[in-house]
Design a protein around this motif. Structure first.
Motif, PDB file in Angstrom:
ATOM      1  N   TRP A   1     -11.679  -1.470   9.790  1.00  0.00           N
ATOM      2  CA  TRP A   1     -11.455  -0.450  10.094  1.00  0.00           C
ATOM      3  C   TRP A   1     -12.628  -0.163  10.772  1.00  0.00           C
ATOM      4  CZ3 TRP A   1      -8.023   2.811   9.863  1.00  0.00           C
ATOM      5  CH2 TRP A   1      -7.222   3.677   8.514  1.00  0.00           C
TER       6      TRP A   1
ATOM      7  N   GLU B   1     -10.533  15.830  -5.677  1.00  0.00           N
ATOM      8  CA  GLU B   1     -10.074  14.741  -3.795  1.00  0.00           C
ATOM      9  C   GLU B   1     -11.502  13.661  -4.842  1.00  0.00           C
ATOM     10  OE1 GLU B   1      -8.590  12.462  -2.553  1.00  0.00           O
ATOM     11  OE2 GLU B   1      -8.335  13.420  -1.630  1.00  0.00           O
ATOM     12  N   PRO B   2     -11.239  12.647  -6.207  1.00  0.00           N
ATOM     13  CA  PRO B   2     -11.855  11.413  -6.381  1.00  0.00           C
ATOM     14  C   PRO B   2     -12.426  11.164  -5.098  1.00  0.00           C
ATOM     15  CG  PRO B   2      -9.757  12.278  -7.533  1.00  0.00           C
ATOM     16  CD  PRO B   2      -9.575  12.738  -6.385  1.00  0.00           C
ATOM     17  N   CYS B   3     -12.041  10.249  -4.330  1.00  0.00           N
ATOM     18  CA  CYS B   3     -13.242  10.469  -3.123  1.00  0.00           C
ATOM     19  C   CYS B   3     -12.947  10.644  -1.942  1.00  0.00           C
ATOM     20  CB  CYS B   3     -13.174   9.135  -3.419  1.00  0.00           C
ATOM     21  SG  CYS B   3     -14.713   8.357  -1.893  1.00  0.00           S
ATOM     22  N   GLY B   4     -11.053  10.112  -1.729  1.00  0.00           N
ATOM     23  CA  GLY B   4     -11.138  10.669  -0.373  1.00  0.00           C
ATOM     24  C   GLY B   4     -11.638   9.243   0.932  1.00  0.00           C
ATOM     25  N   LEU B   5      -9.652   8.596   1.766  1.00  0.00           N
ATOM     26  CA  LEU B   5     -10.829   7.631   2.096  1.00  0.00           C
ATOM     27  C   LEU B   5     -10.692   8.332   3.759  1.00  0.00           C
ATOM     28  CD1 LEU B   5      -9.040   4.832   1.146  1.00  0.00           C
ATOM     29  CD2 LEU B   5     -11.763   5.032   1.445  1.00  0.00           C
TER      30      LEU B   5
ATOM     31  N   GLY C   1      -0.861   4.112  -0.864  1.00  0.00           N
ATOM     32  CA  GLY C   1      -2.452   5.092  -1.015  1.00  0.00           C
ATOM     33  C   GLY C   1      -3.360   4.330  -0.715  1.00  0.00           C
TER      34      GLY C   1
ATOM     35  N   ARG D   1      -0.901  12.053   2.388  1.00  0.00           N
ATOM     36  CA  ARG D   1       0.588  12.587   1.520  1.00  0.00           C
ATOM     37  C   ARG D   1       0.462  13.964   1.146  1.00  0.00           C
ATOM     38  NH1 ARG D   1      -0.629  11.972  -4.213  1.00  0.00           N
ATOM     39  NH2 ARG D   1      -2.523  11.515  -3.352  1.00  0.00           N
TER      40      ARG D   1
ATOM     41  N   GLU E   1       0.479   3.446   9.426  1.00  0.00           N
ATOM     42  CA  GLU E   1      -0.645   2.683   9.983  1.00  0.00           C
ATOM     43  C   GLU E   1      -1.226   2.577  11.105  1.00  0.00           C
ATOM     44  OE1 GLU E   1      -2.136   1.084   7.096  1.00  0.00           O
ATOM     45  OE2 GLU E   1      -4.110   0.809   8.587  1.00  0.00           O
TER      46      GLU E   1
ATOM     47  N   LYS F   1       0.613  -1.871   0.796  1.00  0.00           N
ATOM     48  CA  LYS F   1       0.283   0.193  -0.078  1.00  0.00           C
ATOM     49  C   LYS F   1       1.020   0.356  -0.075  1.00  0.00           C
ATOM     50  CE  LYS F   1      -3.078   2.854   3.218  1.00  0.00           C
ATOM     51  NZ  LYS F   1      -3.943   2.744   3.811  1.00  0.00           N
TER      52      LYS F   1
ATOM     53  N   ASP G   1      -6.306   0.225  -0.269  1.00  0.00           N
ATOM     54  CA  ASP G   1      -7.623   0.130   0.174  1.00  0.00           C
ATOM     55  C   ASP G   1      -8.755  -0.427  -0.532  1.00  0.00           C
ATOM     56  OD1 ASP G   1      -6.577   0.777   3.078  1.00  0.00           O
ATOM     57  OD2 ASP G   1      -6.164   2.999   2.105  1.00  0.00           O
TER      58      ASP G   1
ATOM     59  N   LEU H   1       0.202  13.908   9.852  1.00  0.00           N
ATOM     60  CA  LEU H   1       0.909  12.479   9.579  1.00  0.00           C
ATOM     61  C   LEU H   1       1.000  12.669   8.090  1.00  0.00           C
ATOM     62  CD1 LEU H   1       2.203   9.095   9.935  1.00  0.00           C
ATOM     63  CD2 LEU H   1       0.142   9.186  10.715  1.00  0.00           C
TER      64      LEU H   1
ATOM     65  N   GLY I   1       6.406  10.217   7.508  1.00  0.00           N
ATOM     66  CA  GLY I   1       6.398   8.911   7.963  1.00  0.00           C
ATOM     67  C   GLY I   1       4.895   8.284   7.201  1.00  0.00           C
TER      68      GLY I   1
HETATM   69  N1  ADQ Z   1       1.465   9.174   6.246  1.00  0.00           N
HETATM   70  C1  ADQ Z   1       0.445   7.915   6.119  1.00  0.00           C
HETATM   71  N2  ADQ Z   1       0.608   7.130   7.586  1.00  0.00           N
HETATM   72  C2  ADQ Z   1       0.006   6.169   7.526  1.00  0.00           C
HETATM   73  N3  ADQ Z   1      -1.425   6.357   6.532  1.00  0.00           N
HETATM   74  C3  ADQ Z   1      -1.333   6.944   5.633  1.00  0.00           C
HETATM   75  C4  ADQ Z   1      -0.515   7.938   5.383  1.00  0.00           C
HETATM   76  N4  ADQ Z   1      -0.960   8.938   4.692  1.00  0.00           N
HETATM   77  C5  ADQ Z   1      -1.994   8.386   3.957  1.00  0.00           C
HETATM   78  N5  ADQ Z   1      -2.447   7.014   4.932  1.00  0.00           N
HETATM   79  C6  ADQ Z   1      -3.632   6.374   4.127  1.00  0.00           C
HETATM   80  O1  ADQ Z   1      -3.262   6.557   3.222  1.00  0.00           O
HETATM   81  C7  ADQ Z   1      -4.953   5.895   2.632  1.00  0.00           C
HETATM   82  C8  ADQ Z   1      -5.100   7.077   1.592  1.00  0.00           C
HETATM   83  O2  ADQ Z   1      -6.354   7.360   0.821  1.00  0.00           O
HETATM   84  P1  ADQ Z   1      -7.358   8.736   0.582  1.00  0.00           P
HETATM   85  O3  ADQ Z   1      -7.969   8.117  -0.138  1.00  0.00           O
HETATM   86  O4  ADQ Z   1      -7.203   9.845   1.381  1.00  0.00           O
HETATM   87  O5  ADQ Z   1      -5.697   9.281  -0.624  1.00  0.00           O
HETATM   88  P2  ADQ Z   1      -4.795   8.612  -2.172  1.00  0.00           P
HETATM   89  O6  ADQ Z   1      -4.548   9.848  -3.210  1.00  0.00           O
HETATM   90  O7  ADQ Z   1      -3.895   7.960  -1.812  1.00  0.00           O
HETATM   91  O8  ADQ Z   1      -5.681   7.901  -3.614  1.00  0.00           O
HETATM   92  C9  ADQ Z   1      -6.638   7.747  -4.345  1.00  0.00           C
HETATM   93  O9  ADQ Z   1      -7.606   6.873  -5.027  1.00  0.00           O
HETATM   94  C10 ADQ Z   1      -8.893   6.290  -3.613  1.00  0.00           C
HETATM   95  C11 ADQ Z   1      -8.862   5.164  -3.431  1.00  0.00           C
HETATM   96  O10 ADQ Z   1     -10.220   5.362  -4.855  1.00  0.00           O
HETATM   97  C12 ADQ Z   1      -9.222   7.954  -3.657  1.00  0.00           C
HETATM   98  O11 ADQ Z   1     -10.874   8.090  -2.450  1.00  0.00           O
HETATM   99  C13 ADQ Z   1      -8.461   9.318  -3.529  1.00  0.00           C
HETATM  100  O12 ADQ Z   1      -9.154  10.375  -3.709  1.00  0.00           O
HETATM  101  C14 ADQ Z   1      -7.075   9.016  -4.515  1.00  0.00           C
HETATM  102  O13 ADQ Z   1      -6.833  10.404  -4.648  1.00  0.00           O
HETATM  103  C15 ADQ Z   1      -5.706   6.409   3.902  1.00  0.00           C
HETATM  104  O14 ADQ Z   1      -5.946   4.784   4.142  1.00  0.00           O
HETATM  105  C16 ADQ Z   1      -4.952   6.605   4.849  1.00  0.00           C
HETATM  106  O15 ADQ Z   1      -5.476   6.597   6.107  1.00  0.00           O
END
Ligand code: ADQ
Length: 475
Positions: free
Chosen positions: A247, A371-375, A17, A294, A351, A15, A21, A321, A348
């Motif tokens: 989760w 933000e396409p969706c955001g988790l 990003g 990120r 998780e 993983k 998930d 973070l 860093g």
């Molecule tokens: N430093 C860190 N340490 C630990 N965990 C970290 C972290 N930085 C990020 N994460 C985790 O990584 C995931 C990030 O997911 P997001 O959907 O918010 O963004 P991302 O831009 O990567 O995804 C792209 O794809 C997803 C999936 O479709 C879309 O939701 C999103 O909008 C799109 O930009 C979350 O589970 C978060 O907790």
């Protein structure tokens, strides 16, 4: 129905990003809808070690050097792993070397992934293919120019990452010459993997309805809005969900204390642990905000740094973070040094710290420019930290702003502000801090947030319906 999903990452194996998930959670959610998913992943060291000497399911033609697919099962996931050490057997992350520079041969590496997907889909008799993001973008091209038609869906997780490579790559791909054109892989004179994915797929989805509309406009289309408007009838938005078993604040082993909507009191222990982990003062009253994500222009952490004075003026604390852009990493460290005890930064990918942030903060900030969706906001809802989000893409679709009407109707789940505007973020931070200080009102907002259905149930049904539609259309 048997579906082959193809992607460059998936939890729990690899993983970087949110893509991971989603790819990791969809198989179990789709199984409940009668869709049996097999997920094709590159054989990075972490993946090949996890599956050990699993049986070989298919020897592949030698187009990109020796390669074969191993079949394994990991939890609820059926896997095909592309064993091609020349492409994937390296240290570093899926896309870049340990120093952070992208691998120079990413074009060939992920062409090999798309090629393997098409070969597997045909040879192993899958009914349809689900390709995710640019890394899987050539699957549709190889299928279209292959021996048997297999219908496919392409899902955009982020239009900003396009997989654009010099035209000189094209001859190495082994596709017919006429595939390098407007009706094919050509993208502004280069080879476009994302463009190819959008061109060849039977249906295009993205991860929220609002983003599905935004990407058809010049402002958010990142050069692909014309193509997406041309294919408007094939484009739809299906909201992401969370794996609510994975989760779950009532069972999460990474937390200092577990809690639920019915019993949120143990959150206080997570708050204290979060403050300790991020070097924040053990202050029970300060509105505690957290950012997890990120450190990239998209995510708007620079806006938060600009809004720090407003946050401090409201008596707030901030835990950051993240990892990514070196200048932003440094700026976060500097802010923490300048405001010791009020601003804390962990640079860093961690998780456990992320889970603690969702479980311990009063509110999670998601100030993305797009933000396409955001988790992060879905995790925040689930873990009782009503999110403060930019009103864009999937953030607009998943959070109900605590405006006076929504508060009166009792349906607010978080706060929104206009994207890209640091002054408005500052104002929203102050509005949120005031809401947090109203303990009874905030408890209602938290209960609403935790009551949201952030599971995959509805969206998995939408994906299943889409897959059935393209398979039926093909019959
Ligand atoms: N430093 C860190 N340490 C630990 N965990 C970290 C972290 N930085 C990020 N994460 C985790 O990584 C995931 C990030 O997911 P997001 O959907 O918010 O963004 P991302 O831009 O990567 O995804 C792209 O794809 C997803 C999936 O479709 C879309 O939701 C999103 O909008 C799109 O930009 C979350 O589970 C978060 O907790």
């Amino acid at each position: 129905m048997r579906l082959l999903a193809v992607a460059s990452e998936a939890v729990p194996l690899v993983k970087t990003g949110g893509l991971a998930d989603v790819v990791g959670a969809l198989p179990a959610a789709l199984a409940a809808q009668g869709v049996a998913v097999t997920t094709l992943l590159p054989g990075y060291p972490a993946v090949t070690e996890a599956i050990g000497g699993a049986p070989v399911a298919l020897d592949l033609p030698d187009r990109f050097g020796p390669a074969r697919l191993r079949a394994a099962r990991r939890g609820a996931m059926d896997l095909l792993v592309l064993e091609a050490p020349q492409h994937f057997g390296r240290a570093g992350n899926p896309y870049s070397a340990p120093g952070g520079a992208p691998w120079e041969d990413n074009g060939i590496r992920f062409a090999a992934l798309g090629f393997a997907a098409a070969e597997a889909a045909v040879a192993l008799g899958f009914d349809a293919v689900h390709a995710h993001d640019w890394q899987a973008g050539l699957a549709g091209a190889y299928l279209a120019h292959g021996r048997r038609r297999v219908p496919s869906v392409f899902t955009i997780h982020n239009l900003a990452f396009q997989g654009q490579f010099p035209a000189a790559l094209f001859p190495a791909l082994g596709l017919p010459e006429d595939a390098f054109g407007l009706a094919g892989l050509e993208y502004f004179g280069d080879v476009g993997f994302l463009k190819a994915g959008l061109w060849y797929a039977d249906r295009i989805t993205t991860v929220s309805p609002t983003y599905a509309e935004e990407i058809r406009t010049p402002a958010a289309g990142m050069g692909l809005d014309g193509l997406l408007r041309g294919r408007a009838g094939a484009v739809s938005g299906i909201l992401n969900g969370l794996d609510t078993t994975e989760w779950n604040p009532a069972t999460d082993a990474a937390l200092a204390a577990r809690f639920s909507a019915a019993d949120p009191a143990p959150r206080a222990a997570n708050r204290a642990a979060l403050q300790a982990r991020f070097g924040l003062a053990p202050d029970d009253a300060a509105p505690l905000f957290a950012f997890v994500g990120r450190l990239a222009w998209q995510k708007g952490m620079d806006l938060v740094l600009e809004a720090v004075p407003a946050l401090l003026e409201a008596g707030g604390q901030l835990a950051v973070l993240g990892t990514g852009d070196a200048a932003l990493e440094a700026a976060c460290r500097d802010a923490a040094a300048a405001h010791r005890g009020r601003v804390g930064a962990v640079i860093g990918f961690d998780e456990g710290a992320a889970r603690l942030a969702y479980a311990g903060a009063d509110s999670v900030l998601v100030p993305s420019r797009f933000e396409p969706c955001g988790l992060a906001q879905l995790c925040a809802l689930r873990y009782g930290a009503p999110p403060l989000v930019a009103r864009t893409g999937g953030l607009a679709d998943t959070v109900i702003d605590a405006n006076p009407m929504a508060l009166a109707a009792g349906c607010a789940t978080g706060m929104q502000f206009p994207p890209g505007d640091a002054a408005m973020l500052g104002a929203a931070l102050q509005r949120t801090a005031a809401l947090i200080r109203d303990r009874a009102g905030w408890a209602r907002l938290r209960a609403n947030a935790m009551g949201c259905d952030v599971s995959w149930d509805r969206s998995a049904a939408s994906y299943a319906a889409l897959f059935r539609e393209i398979v039926a259309a093909d019959a």
